[in-house]
Structures are given as C-alpha cells and as structure tokens.
Design an enzyme around this catalytic site. Structure first.
Site: not given
Length: 417
Positions: A234, A328, A359
């Site tokens: 991320s 995601d 994700h």
C-alpha cells in the site's frame, strides 16, 4: 474413540499443518470447527462439513469440504478462511515475539449451522501458530530518528538485511518481519508515522528518514551488505519504490498493491521535490455495509497534468518484484505496476498478478480481510478480494517473495520450529 489431531501442533503461521480426525463411523457427517481469539478479544471462526471415509477418517487435505466457510479440498481451509464474528475486524498479530495465536479445533456430530456449535464436541485439540521461530530476537529500535523493531535470526550471522513497510494506517506492524526473520533475514520493521515520537500524520515523504534507516541497518554487525531489500504494501509500496529509485543501498524491492506516483504527500530528498497527486475524496463510495470504496479517489496517473508526480523508476538499478491483487478495491494497483514497469530497464522487474485477490496480500497464515476499520479514517475501508483466489495468491506470492529476496540478497538459513 474420536480423535482430532493437528501436526505439527506448534508451527510458524506461514507454514502448512495437517488436520486429521479418526474414530468416526464410515460416512458419518461431521463439522470441523476452528476458533481463534486475538489479543483484543475478537473472535474469528471457520467451519467445514465433511463425511468420513470408509475408515472413519476425515482429512481436509484429501477429503473435500461439502460446505461451511469453504468447499472443496483445502488442507489449510480451517485456518485460511477464518472470519470475524463482528464486521470490519482484521486478524492481525500484535505481540509477535511474546505469544502465538491459539487455534482451537473441535469436531461435532452432524452439520452445525448455528453461529456457535450446539452440544459437546466429539473431540478437540489446539494448534499454536507462531510468528517468530526459536531463537529469533526482537530488538526495539530508537536510534537517531529511526523507530521500529529489528528481528534477528539465531546465530552470529551476518544475515541479509530487509526493511519491512506497511501502509497508510501508520504505527508499527511486525508480523511479516517476524516471519521473514524466521526465514533467515535480518528484518527492520520500520515505522514512519503515528508511532512513538514520530509525527502523528504524514505531511510529506522525507526520503532521508528511510535513507537513515537503511544506513543504520547496514551498519549492524549481524547484517550482510552491501545492499538490502525492502518489502512494502500500500503506502509502504509507494515508499519502497521511491527507495529503490533513489537509494543505492536498495537492491531488491517487493512492491505489493501500491502506486507508482506520489499521492497525498510530496516526496522530499536533498534538493529534490516530487509533488503529489491530490486525493479526490469527493469520489469515495459508501457500500451497503458502510465501508468506504476508495478506488475512484485516485485520479488517473496518466493525466499529463500529473506527469511530474510519477516516481522515475527508470533510475532503479536493482530488481523489483511487483505483486498485484486484481480485485484490489483500494488502489488500481495493476495499472500502477504496469506504469512503473514500462519505465524500467528490461529484466529489472517481474509482475505477479492474481485475479480475485484483494489489497491486503499477506503471508498465507492470514485469512482474507476484505474490509476493516483503520486508524485515521472515519469509516471502515473496503480492501476487496474473494476468499479462495485470495488464499491461493497469498500462498503462491509468499513463496515467490522469499525466493526473490534469497536470489538477490544471498542465501539464508531457515529457522525450524
């Protein structure tokens, strides 16, 4: 007498175990039930329905689950498909070095459809799932500006060094570092905001902080240089890509579901300034369950107006492994991986792209978290993913990540539990 066993009973959380039930009647319908209580008292459960074979046995590695939390042959299904009793909870090990997760396994007669099983179990046992192997040491780090925790494998070393980064919630998350140290790496779980005396929020990405962390790790007498690896997910993947671009110490980078441009926070480093693409928060979508779908918050990075915000990945001299979950819902991570790779030299990068994965691609001991509450957001965040393809993605990508780091940082000695 009915008996359920898990072997080994004490294992690292990223390693497979075998569950077996013996002593049943042939063709008996049973429920295998797994329960785990995390350090905050949250309950996670999984169950699967099986029919015993002619010998009165059930083995999830050989026999298909008829239904429940999953169906089909999944040797680790009772662990990989754990679900929270309350919505928006993520299974996250916080006390990595001090204690394991304890998974209670029970066998019940018939198909137990209630939220909690009825009656007494036919048999039960317990599995310990650890995030550090024997002899792995956790050393708190507070040196200069650097804050985090260093995980060292047993022995004198030197060990290949890795910096481990998580995302926009901030704080210090250590479970992946503990597992990588158990694979023979010296791993610095690095915080960069919202931890100890670090800033509570991230106003800018100051690359000199990460350079200081890299130099500190390489100075350690048990860390083998001259280069090191970085793993980031991320926002941490965005940071990792910037480190690979500008810091010569970084020779192997694992980028998991991130961006290839600066978003929200500009990058500063010496006389360099890379402006950030602003978040378009007015495009957030609230799902039926009340979670925030942030996918549209990211403007098109290919817009010429944002060309100066791209990380100049053509400067990368090391190797990069891009790991993408195609389901995601936080970031269009496949697009960002493709944009980064298009600028890089041939042979310097590789893409692992997984349909159905969300994700939060983590080591295989972590069940899918498709939405959860995180620090700094007014509502829970939608991460995306489907349980079974996400589980396959985690199993495959973890092995590839470890191989990638071993290939480019040198051989390691795995810790056995």
């Amino acid at each position: 007498m009915v008996e359920v066993r898990v072997s080994p009973g004490r294992s690292l959380a990223d390693r497979p175990v075998r569950v077996e039930v013996r002593g049943l009647r042939p063709a008996q319908l049973v429920t295998l039930w797994a329960r785990l209580t995390d350090e905050q008292g949250e309950q996670f459960q999984a169950r699967a329905f099986f029919r015993a074979d002619p010998a009165g046995a059930v083995d999830p590695g050989r026999h298909p689950a008829l239904g429940g939390s999953y169906s089909g042959v999944w040797p680790m299904g009772l662990f990989w498909f754990l679900r929270p009793d309350r919505p928006f909870r993520r299974l996250l090990k916080r006390d990595v070095a001090g204690s394991p997760f304890l998974v209670q396994l029970q066998v019940f007669d018939g198909a137990q459809l209630a939220v909690s099983p009825q009656g007494r179990p036919l048999a039960c046992c317990q599995a310990e799932r650890w995030y550090v192997g024997p002899g792995v040491r956790r050393v708190p780090v507070k040196e200069g500006r650097v804050r985090g925790a260093l995980f060292l494998p047993p022995g004198a070393g030197p060990f290949p060094g890795v910096i481990d980064l998580f995302g926009g919630a901030g704080g210090l998350i250590e479970f992946r570092a503990g597992l990588l140290a158990s694979r023979g790496f010296a791993v610095l779980a690095l915080a960069f905001f919202a931890y100890d005396d670090l800033p509570r929020t991230m106003a800018q990405l100051d690359l000199s902080y990460f350079e200081e962390a890299a130099e500190m790790l390489l100075r350690h007498p048990q860390v083998r240089g001259p280069g090191l690896g970085v793993v980031g997910v991320s926002k941490g993947a965005e940071v990792a890509l910037a480190m690979a671009t500008f810091l010569p110490q970084v020779v192997a980078t694992v980028w998991i579901n991130g961006t290839a441009s600066l978003h929200g926070n500009p990058l500063v480093y010496k006389d360099l300034l890379i402006p950030a693409i602003p978040y378009s928060i007015e495009r957030v979508i609230f799902t039926e369950l009340g979670a925030m779908d942030n996918l549209a918050v990211f403007d098109d990075p290919q817009d010429p107006a944002y060309s100066t915000s791209a990380i100049p990945t053509e400067k990368i001299r090391g190797k990069v492994l891009f790991v993408v979950g195609e389901a995601d819902r936080s970031i269009n991570s496949k697009l960002f991986a493709q944009l980064a790779m298009a600028r890089m030299a041939p042979g310097s990068c590789r893409l692992l792209s997984y349909p159905g994965a969300g994700h939060l691609i983590e080591p295989p001991g972590s069940p899918l978290c498709s939405m959860s509450s995180i620090q700094g957001t007014p509502r829970p965040v939608l991460w995306g993913g489907e349980a079974q393809p996400h589980a396959r993605a985690q199993e495959h990508s973890w092995q590839e990540i470890v191989r990638f780091l071993e290939l480019h940082l040198g051989s390691v000695a795995t810790v056995k539990l």
